[in-house]
Structures are given as structure tokens and as C-alpha cells.
Design an enzyme around this catalytic site. Sequence first.
Site, short mmCIF file in Angstrom:
data_model
loop_
_atom_site.label_atom_id
_atom_site.label_comp_id
_atom_site.label_asym_id
_atom_site.label_seq_id
_atom_site.Cartn_x
_atom_site.Cartn_y
_atom_site.Cartn_z
N TYR A 132 -1.81 -0.39 10.55
CA TYR A 132 -1.90 -0.77 9.12
C TYR A 132 -0.56 -0.50 8.44
O TYR A 132 -0.05 -1.34 7.69
CB TYR A 132 -3.03 0.01 8.45
CG TYR A 132 -3.27 -0.36 7.00
CD1 TYR A 132 -3.64 -1.65 6.64
CD2 TYR A 132 -3.15 0.59 5.99
CE1 TYR A 132 -3.88 -1.99 5.31
CE2 TYR A 132 -3.39 0.27 4.66
CZ TYR A 132 -3.76 -1.02 4.32
OH TYR A 132 -3.98 -1.35 3.00
N SER A 188 0.85 -1.19 0.00
CA SER A 188 0.00 0.00 0.00
C SER A 188 0.89 1.24 0.00
O SER A 188 2.07 1.17 0.36
CB SER A 188 -0.85 -0.01 1.28
OG SER A 188 -1.46 1.24 1.49
P1 NDP Z 1 -11.50 -6.05 -0.08
O1 NDP Z 1 -12.02 -5.90 1.32
O2 NDP Z 1 -12.45 -5.89 -1.21
O3 NDP Z 1 -10.75 -7.43 -0.26
C1 NDP Z 1 -10.08 -8.09 0.78
C2 NDP Z 1 -10.00 -9.56 0.45
O4 NDP Z 1 -9.29 -10.22 1.50
C3 NDP Z 1 -11.36 -10.21 0.36
O5 NDP Z 1 -11.39 -11.07 -0.74
C4 NDP Z 1 -11.48 -11.01 1.64
O6 NDP Z 1 -12.23 -12.19 1.42
C5 NDP Z 1 -10.01 -11.37 1.89
N1 NDP Z 1 -9.79 -11.71 3.29
C6 NDP Z 1 -10.02 -10.92 4.37
N2 NDP Z 1 -9.76 -11.61 5.50
C7 NDP Z 1 -9.34 -12.85 5.10
C8 NDP Z 1 -8.95 -14.02 5.81
N3 NDP Z 1 -8.87 -14.03 7.16
N4 NDP Z 1 -8.61 -15.12 5.11
C9 NDP Z 1 -8.68 -15.11 3.75
N5 NDP Z 1 -9.05 -14.03 3.03
C10 NDP Z 1 -9.38 -12.92 3.71
O7 NDP Z 1 -10.32 -4.97 -0.18
P2 NDP Z 1 -9.23 -4.65 -1.30
O8 NDP Z 1 -9.48 -5.38 -2.54
O9 NDP Z 1 -9.11 -3.18 -1.34
O10 NDP Z 1 -7.91 -5.20 -0.58
C11 NDP Z 1 -6.99 -6.06 -1.18
C12 NDP Z 1 -5.58 -5.68 -0.73
O11 NDP Z 1 -5.26 -4.40 -1.25
C13 NDP Z 1 -5.35 -5.58 0.78
O12 NDP Z 1 -4.12 -6.20 1.11
C14 NDP Z 1 -5.30 -4.10 1.03
O13 NDP Z 1 -4.54 -3.78 2.18
C15 NDP Z 1 -4.65 -3.63 -0.24
N6 NDP Z 1 -4.84 -2.20 -0.53
C16 NDP Z 1 -6.09 -1.69 -0.76
C17 NDP Z 1 -6.27 -0.34 -0.97
C18 NDP Z 1 -7.61 0.28 -1.15
O14 NDP Z 1 -7.70 1.53 -1.10
N7 NDP Z 1 -8.68 -0.48 -1.37
C19 NDP Z 1 -5.11 0.57 -1.01
C20 NDP Z 1 -3.84 -0.07 -0.78
C21 NDP Z 1 -3.72 -1.40 -0.57
P3 NDP Z 1 -13.20 -12.91 2.49
O15 NDP Z 1 -13.84 -11.85 3.31
O16 NDP Z 1 -14.15 -13.66 1.61
O17 NDP Z 1 -12.32 -13.83 3.26
#
Ligand code: NDP
Length: 251
Positions: free
Chosen positions: A159, A146
Site C-alpha cells: 500500500y 495517504s
Molecule cells: P472506500 O472503500 O469507501 O472508497 C473506495 C472507492 O474506490 C469506492 O468508491 C470504490 O467504488 C472505488 N473503487 C474501488 N475499486 C475500483 C475499481 N477497480 N474501479 C473503479 N473504482 C473503484 O474508501 P475511501 O473513501 O477511504 O478511499 C478513497 C481513497 O482514499 C483511496 O485512494 C484510499 O487509499 C484513500 N485513503 C483512505 C484513507 C482511510 O483511512 N479511509 C486514508 C488515506 C487515504 P466501487 O467499489 O463501486 O468500484
Amino acid sequence: MTQQNGKLAGKVALVTGASSGIGEATALALAEHGAAVALVARRRDRLDELAGRIEGMGGKVAVIVSDLAQAGQGAEVVGQAVEALGRLDIVVNNAGVMLLGPLAGGDPSDLTRMMDLNVTALMHLSQAALETMKPQKSGHIVNISSVSGRGASPLSAGYSASKWAVGGFSEGLRQEAKQDRIRVTVIEPGVVATELTDHITHTQTKDMYEGRIKDMEMLQSEDIAAAVLYAVTQPERVNVNELLIRPLDQG
Ligand code: NDP
């Protein structure tokens, strides 16, 4: 582009957090370019729906339901992917949570959750992937960090700590894995329109953060998927180490 003549035809990719946001868009983009894809997350219904779309395009897919924050899931998930799809060429460590909030008076379990998923799960899954990729003398691990992996600010100490850890781990991994021709890329998105903020437990911080970004033209998940695709489709001699991508509007 068809599955058979796509740039990633014959490759197998594993994407964590494929049930929404960046992971979902990335899995789709890799599949569109011919990769077979293992989809990992906790919400089976969302993974099944995406698997249906990929199969509808003629793609090969495996659904792996896993809570990656639980111990031992890295090796388990890699094992299941290889069993279902035969090999492993690309891992996208994307699953993550962003539990913003103040340190004083904040919930300590938020810090634990971020470290367990954003850091420990990513490290364990990378270790397990290396075991499979080493004998192949090829592979690519893409870690989603990030902008917060480059800086820090009030309410994001935990974070940022987790994403700085991703940067440090990835750099060590890059130097260690290159002898086996395994590439490592860190991607550092700015604000992307996804479900990420839904999980913030500190209501005041959630409202404040959502208020701050609401008028911004945010990145779309597909923008980050395109960056992953760029990195993994370069010639083997090219190791795209780091990509920092902000919305134009972000300070
Ligand atoms: P989302 O919340 O849409 O996606 C997060 C994903 O992580 C989901 O598919 C969720 O699936 C999965 N997840 C969460 N907890 C678990 C768990 N315990 N085990 C397995 N899977 C898990 O957010 P983003 O797409 O934005 O996030 C994706 C990545 O991008 C993250 O690492 C985030 O830090 C990073 N990021 C995002 C930014 C943003 O502004 N959106 C900016 C910078 C970085 P499920 O709940 O089905 O398990």
C-alpha cells in the site's frame, strides 16, 4: 450557497471512487458549490443514488460505470465525462484499495490490484485529463494519496509503495503541467471512517488493523472533501501542492 452562484459554477469535475467514502463526500461538496460532476466507480446503484441527491439540489451530473483497473479506462472515462458535461476542469483521482497484509505468505494479487488501481489507473486518467485541459490552459488534478505515502510500516509495504508512487507521479506532473496553467494537489489523509478496510483479504491483518483504530476518533469523509474544496477554490495563482491531514488522535 446555490448551484448558480457557487464558487465552482460553470466548472466540470470528475471524481473517481464516488460510490462511497471520500469520493462520495467530495462529489457532493463540489456539486454543492456549483460544479457539474461526473461520478465514476463500479457500483452503479450507489452512483445513481448519489446522482439523484445532486440532481435534487439542482445540480448537473453524469454517472460513469467503470472498472478503472482495466486497461484503457482512463481515456474512456474522460471521454465520457466530456461528452456528457461539455468540458473538464477538475479531476479527483480518489479510487483506491488498501490491501494490508504481510509480504511473506501474502497474496501477490493484492499487490497487483493496488498498483493497477492506486497507481496505473491514476496515471492514465491524469494523462487523458491533460489532453483535455491543455488547450483550455486551465485545470486541476487532485490525487488522493495517504499518510502511507509519506512513511511505511510492516503490513503496509504494498500500500505504501502505491501511495509513494502517487506522490512521485504527482510532483513530476505538477512540474510538467504548470506550463499549461494546470494545478496539481496531493492530499494525504490519515485514518478516515470509510469502507476501505472491508476489502482487506488477510483476515488476521484486517482484525488487527480494525482493532487498532476502533477507539480512535477518526476523520470523516467530509473532512477530506473540505480539503479538496479548499484546494480547488483558491485563486488561479495559488497551487496547493500537498495537504497532510491526520485525526488528532493518530500517532
Ligand atoms: P472506500 O472503500 O469507501 O472508497 C473506495 C472507492 O474506490 C469506492 O468508491 C470504490 O467504488 C472505488 N473503487 C474501488 N475499486 C475500483 C475499481 N477497480 N474501479 C473503479 N473504482 C473503484 O474508501 P475511501 O473513501 O477511504 O478511499 C478513497 C481513497 O482514499 C483511496 O485512494 C484510499 O487509499 C484513500 N485513503 C483512505 C484513507 C482511510 O483511512 N479511509 C486514508 C488515506 C487515504 P466501487 O467499489 O463501486 O468500484
